[in-house]
Structures are given as C-alpha cells and as structure tokens.
Design a protein around this motif. Structure first.
Motif, PDB file in Angstrom:
ATOM      1  N   CYS A  91      12.842  11.389 -48.329  1.00 28.76           N
ATOM      2  CA  CYS A  91      12.380  12.782 -48.408  1.00 28.76           C
ATOM      3  C   CYS A  91      13.300  13.592 -49.318  1.00 28.76           C
ATOM      4  O   CYS A  91      12.838  14.370 -50.157  1.00 28.76           O
ATOM      5  CB  CYS A  91      12.336  13.417 -47.014  1.00 28.76           C
ATOM      6  SG  CYS A  91      11.034  12.799 -45.935  1.00 28.76           S
ATOM      7  N   VAL A  97      14.473   9.712 -44.187  1.00 28.30           N
ATOM      8  CA  VAL A  97      15.021  11.054 -44.462  1.00 28.30           C
ATOM      9  C   VAL A  97      15.577  11.086 -45.882  1.00 28.30           C
ATOM     10  O   VAL A  97      15.343  12.028 -46.644  1.00 28.30           O
ATOM     11  CB  VAL A  97      16.119  11.434 -43.441  1.00 28.30           C
ATOM     12  CG1 VAL A  97      16.860  12.689 -43.887  1.00 28.30           C
ATOM     13  CG2 VAL A  97      15.520  11.638 -42.064  1.00 28.30           C
ATOM     14  N   VAL A 140      13.968   8.969 -32.736  1.00 22.40           N
ATOM     15  CA  VAL A 140      13.347  10.106 -33.423  1.00 22.40           C
ATOM     16  C   VAL A 140      14.074  11.418 -33.094  1.00 22.40           C
ATOM     17  O   VAL A 140      14.235  12.278 -33.957  1.00 22.40           O
ATOM     18  CB  VAL A 140      11.841  10.198 -33.088  1.00 22.40           C
ATOM     19  CG1 VAL A 140      11.263  11.527 -33.531  1.00 22.40           C
ATOM     20  CG2 VAL A 140      11.101   9.054 -33.768  1.00 22.40           C
ATOM     21  N   LEU A 197      14.718   5.362 -39.915  1.00 20.84           N
ATOM     22  CA  LEU A 197      14.579   6.819 -39.962  1.00 20.84           C
ATOM     23  C   LEU A 197      15.524   7.408 -41.000  1.00 20.84           C
ATOM     24  O   LEU A 197      15.151   8.314 -41.755  1.00 20.84           O
ATOM     25  CB  LEU A 197      14.849   7.427 -38.592  1.00 20.84           C
ATOM     26  CG  LEU A 197      13.813   7.123 -37.514  1.00 20.84           C
ATOM     27  CD1 LEU A 197      14.273   7.695 -36.175  1.00 20.84           C
ATOM     28  CD2 LEU A 197      12.446   7.656 -37.891  1.00 20.84           C
ATOM     29  N   ALA A 225      13.907  19.051 -39.292  1.00 19.85           N
ATOM     30  CA  ALA A 225      13.575  17.627 -39.453  1.00 19.85           C
ATOM     31  C   ALA A 225      12.878  17.157 -38.189  1.00 19.85           C
ATOM     32  O   ALA A 225      13.272  17.522 -37.076  1.00 19.85           O
ATOM     33  CB  ALA A 225      14.842  16.804 -39.704  1.00 19.85           C
ATOM     34  N   LYS A 226      11.830  16.385 -38.387  1.00 21.95           N
ATOM     35  CA  LYS A 226      11.130  15.839 -37.231  1.00 21.95           C
ATOM     36  C   LYS A 226      10.489  14.510 -37.626  1.00 21.95           C
ATOM     37  O   LYS A 226      10.392  14.177 -38.807  1.00 21.95           O
ATOM     38  CB  LYS A 226      10.078  16.803 -36.708  1.00 21.95           C
ATOM     39  CG  LYS A 226       8.931  17.069 -37.670  1.00 21.95           C
ATOM     40  CD  LYS A 226       7.940  18.043 -37.065  1.00 21.95           C
ATOM     41  CE  LYS A 226       6.760  18.273 -38.004  1.00 21.95           C
ATOM     42  NZ  LYS A 226       5.779  19.195 -37.447  1.00 21.95           N
ATOM     43  N   GLY A 227      10.077  13.776 -36.638  1.00 24.18           N
ATOM     44  CA  GLY A 227       9.443  12.495 -36.906  1.00 24.18           C
ATOM     45  C   GLY A 227       8.501  12.109 -35.795  1.00 24.18           C
ATOM     46  O   GLY A 227       8.490  12.721 -34.715  1.00 24.18           O
ATOM     47  N   VAL A 279       8.140  10.911 -41.055  1.00 24.06           N
ATOM     48  CA  VAL A 279       9.324  11.778 -41.024  1.00 24.06           C
ATOM     49  C   VAL A 279       9.059  12.961 -41.942  1.00 24.06           C
ATOM     50  O   VAL A 279       8.516  12.800 -43.042  1.00 24.06           O
ATOM     51  CB  VAL A 279      10.588  11.016 -41.485  1.00 24.06           C
ATOM     52  CG1 VAL A 279      11.743  11.974 -41.728  1.00 24.06           C
ATOM     53  CG2 VAL A 279      10.970   9.964 -40.461  1.00 24.06           C
ATOM     54  N   LEU A 339      16.850  12.903 -35.394  1.00 23.19           N
ATOM     55  CA  LEU A 339      16.580  13.488 -36.707  1.00 23.19           C
ATOM     56  C   LEU A 339      17.111  14.910 -36.844  1.00 23.19           C
ATOM     57  O   LEU A 339      17.461  15.348 -37.932  1.00 23.19           O
ATOM     58  CB  LEU A 339      15.073  13.468 -36.997  1.00 23.19           C
ATOM     59  CG  LEU A 339      14.495  12.108 -37.330  1.00 23.19           C
ATOM     60  CD1 LEU A 339      12.970  12.184 -37.411  1.00 23.19           C
ATOM     61  CD2 LEU A 339      15.067  11.591 -38.640  1.00 23.19           C
ATOM     62  N   TRP A 371       7.797  14.859 -46.843  1.00 24.46           N
ATOM     63  CA  TRP A 371       7.487  13.928 -45.766  1.00 24.46           C
ATOM     64  C   TRP A 371       7.392  12.511 -46.315  1.00 24.46           C
ATOM     65  O   TRP A 371       7.114  12.305 -47.494  1.00 24.46           O
ATOM     66  CB  TRP A 371       6.217  14.325 -45.011  1.00 24.46           C
ATOM     67  CG  TRP A 371       4.985  14.448 -45.856  1.00 24.46           C
ATOM     68  CD1 TRP A 371       4.496  15.590 -46.431  1.00 24.46           C
ATOM     69  CD2 TRP A 371       4.093  13.397 -46.243  1.00 24.46           C
ATOM     70  NE1 TRP A 371       3.366  15.306 -47.141  1.00 24.46           N
ATOM     71  CE2 TRP A 371       3.087  13.973 -47.040  1.00 24.46           C
ATOM     72  CE3 TRP A 371       4.053  12.030 -45.999  1.00 24.46           C
ATOM     73  CZ2 TRP A 371       2.051  13.220 -47.589  1.00 24.46           C
ATOM     74  CZ3 TRP A 371       3.015  11.282 -46.547  1.00 24.46           C
ATOM     75  CH2 TRP A 371       2.035  11.891 -47.317  1.00 24.46           C
TER      76      TRP A 371
END
Length: 167
Positions: A107, A104, A68, A100, A52-54, A38, A71, A26
């Motif tokens: 991450c 990612v 968002v 975003l 994947a999420k945000g 994220v 993602l 994250w």
C-alpha cells in the motif's frame, strides 16, 4: 496445502485520492488458500498513515485473522525511505503477521508510485523510446523494481537492476 494440484494468486494494489488531503491505498491478495484485504489512509502532503485496517475472508489458519488487529500499530508512520523496516518492526515477523506487513508495505509503495503518474504521462509515443524512458525511470528509482509487472524480474525494463532491500 498437501495434495494441492493447482495454485493461483492475484494481488492487486490500488490508490485513490479521497480528497485533497487524503489518499486511500488498499491491497487485496487472493490465492488458493488466502483472501485478505488491507487498507491504509494517508494524509497529504506529509504522507502520514492515519488509519489502517484489514480483513481476512479466507485463511488456512487462525494466525492471520488474529494478526489483523496489529495493523493499527502502523498508524503514525510516514510513507518513505525505511518504511519497510519500520513496518516489520512494528508488526513483527511472525508467520501470521508477515503477509499483513507485506501488504501494508505494498500500500505504501502504491502511494509512492501514485506520484509518478505525471512522469508516466511524459513517456514518448515511439515504442523503443518509451522502453528507454521506462527503463531510465527504474534506474533512477530502484524502488520501482519488482513493484509491478512491468518492472518485475525478467522484464527488459529492469535488466541488470536489483530491487531495493530495506532490511
């Protein structure tokens, strides 16, 4: 951000092992105008992004909040060489999505750096030898450059090295 007299930014990326087959990475960015989170989940050992999420807690505009939902497009990519270009290609480079996509990618780099943990434990105890050890790591893997404060521009560990540009 007219009239802004002070600006502060913190960005933190973390990786944890959920179980023997899954990593959770994250990235949280908080600054004067933004507060964004994220998260990706990565399958081991093939490093495929499974989820994947945000969340946008605070933003100057709607573009980031509306982005968002994009993602989920990164689900199925593999963490590895060329991932930055793939991420930007999937998410696009609109202003709302740019941040975003960067998060990612952070991450994903965090996942890669997680695998350097065992190497870091081998660092010599002597300060000068440790500096040479860490500088050698950066020379052998330019992906490290500008991915943490120790390998940021201006650090003696990265003198003469340039970060990898995957564009």
């Amino acid at each position: 951000m007219g009239g802004l007299v002070a600006f502060c930014r913190n960005r933190c990326t973390s990786v944890e092992q959920v179980d023997e087959k899954m990593l959770r990475a994250w990235c949280r960015l908080q600054d004067t105008g933004l507060d964004v989170f994220v998260e990706i989940r990565v399958k081991l050992p093939d490093l495929e992004v499974l989820a994947a999420k945000g969340e946008v807690y605070r933003s100057d505009g709607k573009a980031l909040s509306e982005a968002v939902g994009t993602l989920k497009k990164v689900v199925g990519i593999r963490v590895g060489p060329g991932m930055g270009k793939i991420i930007r290609g999937l998410l696009g480079e609109d202003e709302g999505v740019k941040q975003l996509a960067f998060m990612v990618e952070e991450c994903c780099h965090g996942v890669i750096l997680t695998f350097t943990k065992e190497t870091l434990k081998k660092a010599p105890q002597d300060v000068e030898e440790a500096r040479k050890f860490y500088a050698g790591m950066a020379r052998e893997n330019l992906r490290l450059v500008n991915r943490c404060a120790a390998y940021a521009p201006g650090s003696s560990l990265v003198e003469g090295l340039e970060p990898v540009d995957e564009r």
